[in-house]
Design an enzyme around this catalytic site. Structure first.
Site, PDB file in Angstrom:
ATOM      1  N   GLY A  67       0.817  -1.218   0.000  1.00 43.46           N
ATOM      2  CA  GLY A  67       0.000   0.000   0.000  1.00 43.46           C
ATOM      3  C   GLY A  67       0.843   1.256   0.000  1.00 43.46           C
ATOM      4  O   GLY A  67       0.472   2.266   0.603  1.00 43.46           O
ATOM      5  N   GLY A  74      -0.550   4.938  -0.770  1.00 41.68           N
ATOM      6  CA  GLY A  74      -1.607   5.540   0.031  1.00 41.68           C
ATOM      7  C   GLY A  74      -1.138   6.757   0.806  1.00 41.68           C
ATOM      8  O   GLY A  74       0.008   7.198   0.703  1.00 41.68           O
ATOM      9  N   ARG A  83      -1.390  -0.971  -7.776  1.00 42.75           N
ATOM     10  CA  ARG A  83      -1.342  -0.262  -9.058  1.00 42.75           C
ATOM     11  C   ARG A  83       0.056   0.310  -9.263  1.00 42.75           C
ATOM     12  O   ARG A  83       0.808   0.492  -8.306  1.00 42.75           O
ATOM     13  CB  ARG A  83      -2.375   0.861  -9.094  1.00 42.75           C
ATOM     14  CG  ARG A  83      -2.080   1.978  -8.108  1.00 42.75           C
ATOM     15  CD  ARG A  83      -3.247   2.929  -7.958  1.00 42.75           C
ATOM     16  NE  ARG A  83      -2.930   4.104  -7.176  1.00 42.75           N
ATOM     17  CZ  ARG A  83      -2.837   4.143  -5.864  1.00 42.75           C
ATOM     18  NH1 ARG A  83      -3.046   3.034  -5.172  1.00 42.75           N
ATOM     19  NH2 ARG A  83      -2.554   5.259  -5.229  1.00 42.75           N
ATOM     20  N   TYR A  90     -14.806  -1.301   8.486  1.00 44.10           N
ATOM     21  CA  TYR A  90     -13.393  -0.973   8.653  1.00 44.10           C
ATOM     22  C   TYR A  90     -12.963  -1.184  10.101  1.00 44.10           C
ATOM     23  O   TYR A  90     -11.936  -1.805  10.384  1.00 44.10           O
ATOM     24  CB  TYR A  90     -13.149   0.474   8.233  1.00 44.10           C
ATOM     25  CG  TYR A  90     -11.750   0.956   8.473  1.00 44.10           C
ATOM     26  CD1 TYR A  90     -10.689   0.531   7.678  1.00 44.10           C
ATOM     27  CD2 TYR A  90     -11.481   1.876   9.493  1.00 44.10           C
ATOM     28  CE1 TYR A  90      -9.398   0.996   7.897  1.00 44.10           C
ATOM     29  CE2 TYR A  90     -10.199   2.346   9.711  1.00 44.10           C
ATOM     30  CZ  TYR A  90      -9.156   1.897   8.907  1.00 44.10           C
ATOM     31  OH  TYR A  90      -7.874   2.364   9.148  1.00 44.10           O
TER      32      TYR A  90
END
Length: 267
Positions: A8, A11, A36, A141
């Site tokens: 990640g 981010g 990505r 979450y």
């Protein structure tokens, strides 16, 4: 920490953490990964790899190739986005954590996993919130973060994996746009003040939430991983915070510099 892998990396936290880790431990020693492809700030400043952290085999291969001894696992779907697709949030957050922990158990890595004030719920004592307290979150979450804390504790006590974490409050930074968290209003308000001169807030005007400036959050994150393991009272995860703000208070500060700024409340 000698060889580090970050999931990640693109981010809100990762965009600050990766440059800091490369500064501290050397560019070649920090492998940034994300689901990505990222820009040149990541791909040219040090090693980078596209990686789906929910795939155990891919995670294991990346850790092995990089010879990583530490994983900062930041890949996750945050609270506001998670409420739009709770099943996806559960899958991404828990499958990726399980994959990282299994790889760490197999290859002897230390693991940092961020938790959140999202683990707390309406029945949690407030201001100050105890370290050990009621955790009954009302978001998917938050549920994944409670489960994640418990899972990391299990891997430490059952398998000896060096797992550590902190419970982050809302994080304020200018390095990356908001990533879909409930506390992102504290960043979005600045973007909207510049772009439109106004902001529509989904909180009550006097709603008070813990916040932290991103460089301080990175210091906390690196500090917990550098700490002497024998002196850790808790592992997953420590409460941390920097300040408390309300929408009306922050709006008043912005208005001092942009008198035309207005804020509306859509609660």
């Amino acid at each position: 920490m000698n060889r580090i892998l970050v999931t990640g990396a693109g981010g809100q936290i990762g965009s600050w953490l990766v440059p800091r880790l490369r500064e501290l431990y050397g560019e070649a020693n920090v492998l940034a990964t994300d689901v990505r492809h990222l820009g040149p700030d990541f791909t040219e400043a040090g090693p980078f790899q596209v990686l789906d952290a929910t795939q155990p085999k891919a995670v294991g291969q990346a850790v092995m190739r990089h010879d990583a001894d530490t994983v900062y696992h930041l890949a996750a779907i945050l609270s506001a986005i998670g409420e739009k697709d709770p099943r996806l949030a559960w899958h991404v957050n828990m499958a990726s954590l399980e994959a990282v922990l299994e790889v760490a158990r197999d290859q002897g890595c230390a693991v940092f996993t961020p938790s959140s004030i999202g683990v707390f719920g309406p029945d949690t004592p407030k201001n100050p919130t105890p370290q050990d307290t009621v955790m009954r979150p009302t978001t998917m979450y938050g549920i994944t973060k409670v489960a994640g804390e418990l899972l990391c504790d299990y891997y430490h006590t059952r398998f000896g994996v060096d797992t550590r974490g902190v419970r982050f409050p809302g994080l304020i930074s200018y390095g990356a746009p908001p990533g879909g968290g409930t506390t992102d209003w504290a960043v979005e308000i600045f973007y909207e003040a510049v772009a439109r001169g106004s902001y529509t807030c989904f909180l009550e005007a006097d709603a008070q939430l813990d916040m932290m400036y991103m460089p301080d959050a990175v210091d906390a994150l690196v500090g917990i991983m550098e700490a002497d393991a024998s002196k850790l009272v808790h592992r997953n995860a420590f409460n941390v915070a920097g300040l408390q703000i309300t929408p009306e208070g922050l709006a008043a500060e912005i208005a001092k510099h942009r008198p035309e700024f207005t804020i509306d409340y859509d609660v």
